[in-house]
Every structure is written in structure tokens, then in C-alpha cells.
Design an enzyme around this catalytic site. Sequence first.
Site, PDB file in Angstrom:
ATOM      1  N   HIS A 169       0.834  -1.218   0.000  1.00 44.56           N
ATOM      2  CA  HIS A 169       0.000   0.000   0.000  1.00 44.56           C
ATOM      3  C   HIS A 169       0.861   1.257   0.000  1.00 44.56           C
ATOM      4  O   HIS A 169       0.457   2.290   0.517  1.00 44.56           O
ATOM      5  CB  HIS A 169      -0.932   0.054   1.221  1.00 44.56           C
ATOM      6  N   SER A 290      15.252  20.368 -16.830  1.00 47.34           N
ATOM      7  CA  SER A 290      14.042  21.135 -17.085  1.00 47.34           C
ATOM      8  C   SER A 290      14.431  22.410 -17.820  1.00 47.34           C
ATOM      9  O   SER A 290      15.499  22.981 -17.578  1.00 47.34           O
ATOM     10  CB  SER A 290      13.377  21.479 -15.754  1.00 47.34           C
ATOM     11  N   LYS A 296      16.511  21.032 -11.625  1.00 48.02           N
ATOM     12  CA  LYS A 296      15.844  19.749 -11.871  1.00 48.02           C
ATOM     13  C   LYS A 296      16.701  18.729 -12.598  1.00 48.02           C
ATOM     14  O   LYS A 296      17.486  19.033 -13.472  1.00 48.02           O
ATOM     15  CB  LYS A 296      14.571  19.970 -12.702  1.00 48.02           C
ATOM     16  N   GLU A 303      10.142   7.400 -16.892  1.00 44.50           N
ATOM     17  CA  GLU A 303       8.768   7.864 -17.125  1.00 44.50           C
ATOM     18  C   GLU A 303       8.270   7.475 -18.508  1.00 44.50           C
ATOM     19  O   GLU A 303       7.118   7.072 -18.689  1.00 44.50           O
ATOM     20  CB  GLU A 303       8.693   9.390 -16.987  1.00 44.50           C
TER      21      GLU A 303
END
Length: 470
Positions: A169, A290, A296, A303
Site C-alpha cells: 500500500h 528542465s 531539476k 517515465e
Amino acid sequence: MRRSRYNTMMKEKKKKPWAGRFSEPTDALVEAFTASIHFDKRLYRYDIEGSIAHARMLARQKIISRNEEKNIVAGLKAILADIEKGRFIFNARDEDIHMAIEKALVDRIGETGGKLHTGRSRNDQVALDIRLYLRDEIRIIGEMIAGLKSKLVDLAKSEIDTILPGYTHMQRAQPVLLSHYLLAYREMLERDEQRLRECHERVNVMPLGAAALAGTSLPIDRACTARLLGFKKMSENSMDAVSDRDFVAEFIFVSSLIMMHLSRFCEDLVIWSTDEFQFVEISDAYTTGSSIMPQKKNPDVAELIRGKTGRVYGNLVALLTVMKGLPMTYNRDMQEDKEPLFDSVDTVKSCLHVFCEMIKHTKFNRARMLKAASGGFSTATDVAEHLVMKGIPFREAHGVVGRLVAYCIEKGEDMQSLTLEEFRLFHRGFGDDVYTCLQVENALNSRSIPGGTGKDAVLKRIKSIRGKRK
Ligand code: ARG
């Protein structure tokens, strides 16, 4: 040559091979709409391989002469060379790869070329081409998976002392070895490999001879063609042979599972590379920046693998939907099988490749993982099991430790800092060996049952995997 004869000849050349019963030429719009050559051209090698085997069989059966066989085979090989050297012009007017190659053959060797399609239809031909193509791709994908699996085993060996908090979970649950986690993915990939092998069995069936749908009256020898093309089996029903795309759906399903496995691994890597977790650091070469936020460093590769999983699932649904309403046997709808198939092959291959490289460029932060694995009462289950070993029913032990956890939270302390007296306030069964099982390493190593995360069990698993590999 007289002008009028020349004109008729040129007109004949422009005609489709199937134009006999047509009195009007195909509209350019229809030509463009129905053409598949811009994507099925990638089957050229298999189309030629299949045609060569077919021609050889025709000659053995004396349906064509040895000389015709020689001309056809030489012509096909020359076309293959042309395509490979980029000298072949693919034209939408030729509709698909099968007609383009047949037309090129006739252009090259004259009317003997027209004998190649004897006892064959594009319906069984396209089924053959896809099967030959998939046979190769399944082998390549299988090898890539095997490579990734052994990379994971090597990593499991070198990270054998790295402790990771295991989650359920998405809540910290129990400490595990990072190796155990890595080998869990190896198990998934192992099943993927098995599924690929099983899928290969069903792909590896020779459909030629089914012709359009009903076979042929010509004395062809299907077993001979199958042998020449390395097929162990032949299709048993000509109607099924041309209407079946189960094997394509099955392959895309297997690909979907491979993608799902990679995607889940990537999801962990994305989470683990956040500042909040800092369990892993993916190297600069495998991350991107970024355009606005200078600080970043994004796990875009992970992804994108996660994202591309969606297109493979989409391909599966697309194909299943194309097939669901089709009457027996071949219907042109089935031409829509190729783009989802090709896209799945390309996506799975590129994702497996880049994933394998990304893993090589990923460092695991052992200290951070250990720290996280030690917190959050991650050994509470072991404390309950400590009571069980003293004869206390598990349900009761569970309740006792639950209350202990609440007590600790209230006091703002962890269990290690409680005194034995405090433990005994909750249950008289607690002995001072409770401190041993509170230790993450001890808790972990006590789970050395087969399939468990204890170091001994994991090492044993690595050994058995490596033993089998030899
Ligand atoms: N391009 C077609 C396909 O991919 C080949 C088979 C066409 N057969 C036909 N009878 N029109 O399915």
C-alpha cells in the site's frame, strides 16, 4: 515499335495484377487509402524468403521448370539486394509489399515471374510473412530479456547486503534485501520469457497452401515448403490459416506484460529518485533537465517507459477490436494488424534496451535505504512472531504489538528504546531476546525460508539460477 502497341503495353504495365475483371482503373484516393506498402515494406525479407521457398517447391513438384525456378530465385535475390541497397522504389500503386515484389520480379525476368504466385494467394502469403517476421523478433526479444535477467542477477549479487524497506500500500511494511526485490523482477521476466516461447510455438506454423481460403487443386507439397522455411508444423485448416491472427494478439499480450513489468520497475525508480526518498541516483547521462527550473534532474527515461506501456496496451485492444467482428475468413480489415504489431515490437525492443542501460547507470543509496528500512516500526511483525514462538496465539500477539506501537508513537520513541519492563507491561511473554528480533538485519535474516528475503535464501536462489544457466 508502333506507337499504339507501345501505348497498350504501357497501359498493361500500369494495371493491377488483379485487374482482369475491372473496366475502370482504381481511383487514386482508393489506391492511397487501401495501400499498406508504406508500413508492410518492412516484411520484404520474409516475403522474399517465403517466395524463394515456394518457387523451389513448385519446381520440385514440376509445376514450374528448373530453369524457371532458377530465374525466379535469381530475380528475387536481385530484388532483395536492390531493397537492401535502397535502390528499390516503393510505390503506393503497388498496394502492398507482396504485389510490389511480384511486379518487380515480372519487370526483371519477364512473364516467368508471373508463375511465382501459382497455388498461392496474398492471404496465405501475408500470414506466412508475419509468422516469419515474428519468429525472428520473438527470438531477439527473448535474448534481450535474458540479458536483462542476468544483469539483475549480477546486481542482486553485488547488492547482497543492501537493505531496502519493503512496501505494501506504498506504506513501509517490512525490511527486505534489495537483491530480493531485484530477483522479484527477474522472476517476472522469466515468466515473460516462457510466455514468449509458448507464443513462438503457435507462431511457428506454416500457412502456405491455404491459398485464398480453400487450398489449391495444384499438386503442391506443403511439407516441402515447411521444411525449406524451418517450420515444424503446418496449419491444419486452410480457412483457419488465412483468418487467424491469434498469434499476433498473443504476442502483443505478452509484450503488454513485459511492458507492465518494466513500467512498475520504472515507477519505483521514479519514486526512489525523488528528494524525499533518495534511494537511487540515476546518472546524468540517463536523466534530463528542465527548461525552466535549473535545479531539476528528471527520470524521463523511466517515465517514458512507463508511458509507452500505454501504447502497447492500446495496440492489443486495437487488434482485438479489429478481429472481433470478422466473418470467416480473410477480410481486408486484417491489414490493420500490422501497425499495432510493428509498433509493439519496436516499443518493447527499445524499452528493454534503454531500461537495461539505465539500470547500469543507476546507483543505489545503501545508507538511505537502510535508514528508511529501520524506521516505521518495520520489525513489528518480527516482535509479534517472537511472542508466537513463546506459545502466544498470533492474533493475540498482533494485538499486543499493535498496542506497543501506539504506546511508542505516544512517547515519541521507537521500540528499541523501551525497557524490558515496559515490554512486559504489555505481555509477560516478552523475553530479553526481543531486542535481537528488533534489529533490522536479524529480522531480515530470520526469513530464510525458501523464497524468503533472508540473505541465505537469496544467496541460494542466486546460486540455483546461476547453476541452471551453465
Ligand atoms: N496487404 C494485405 C494485408 O496486409 C495483404 C493481403 C491482401 N489480400 C487481399 N485479398 N486483398 O492483409
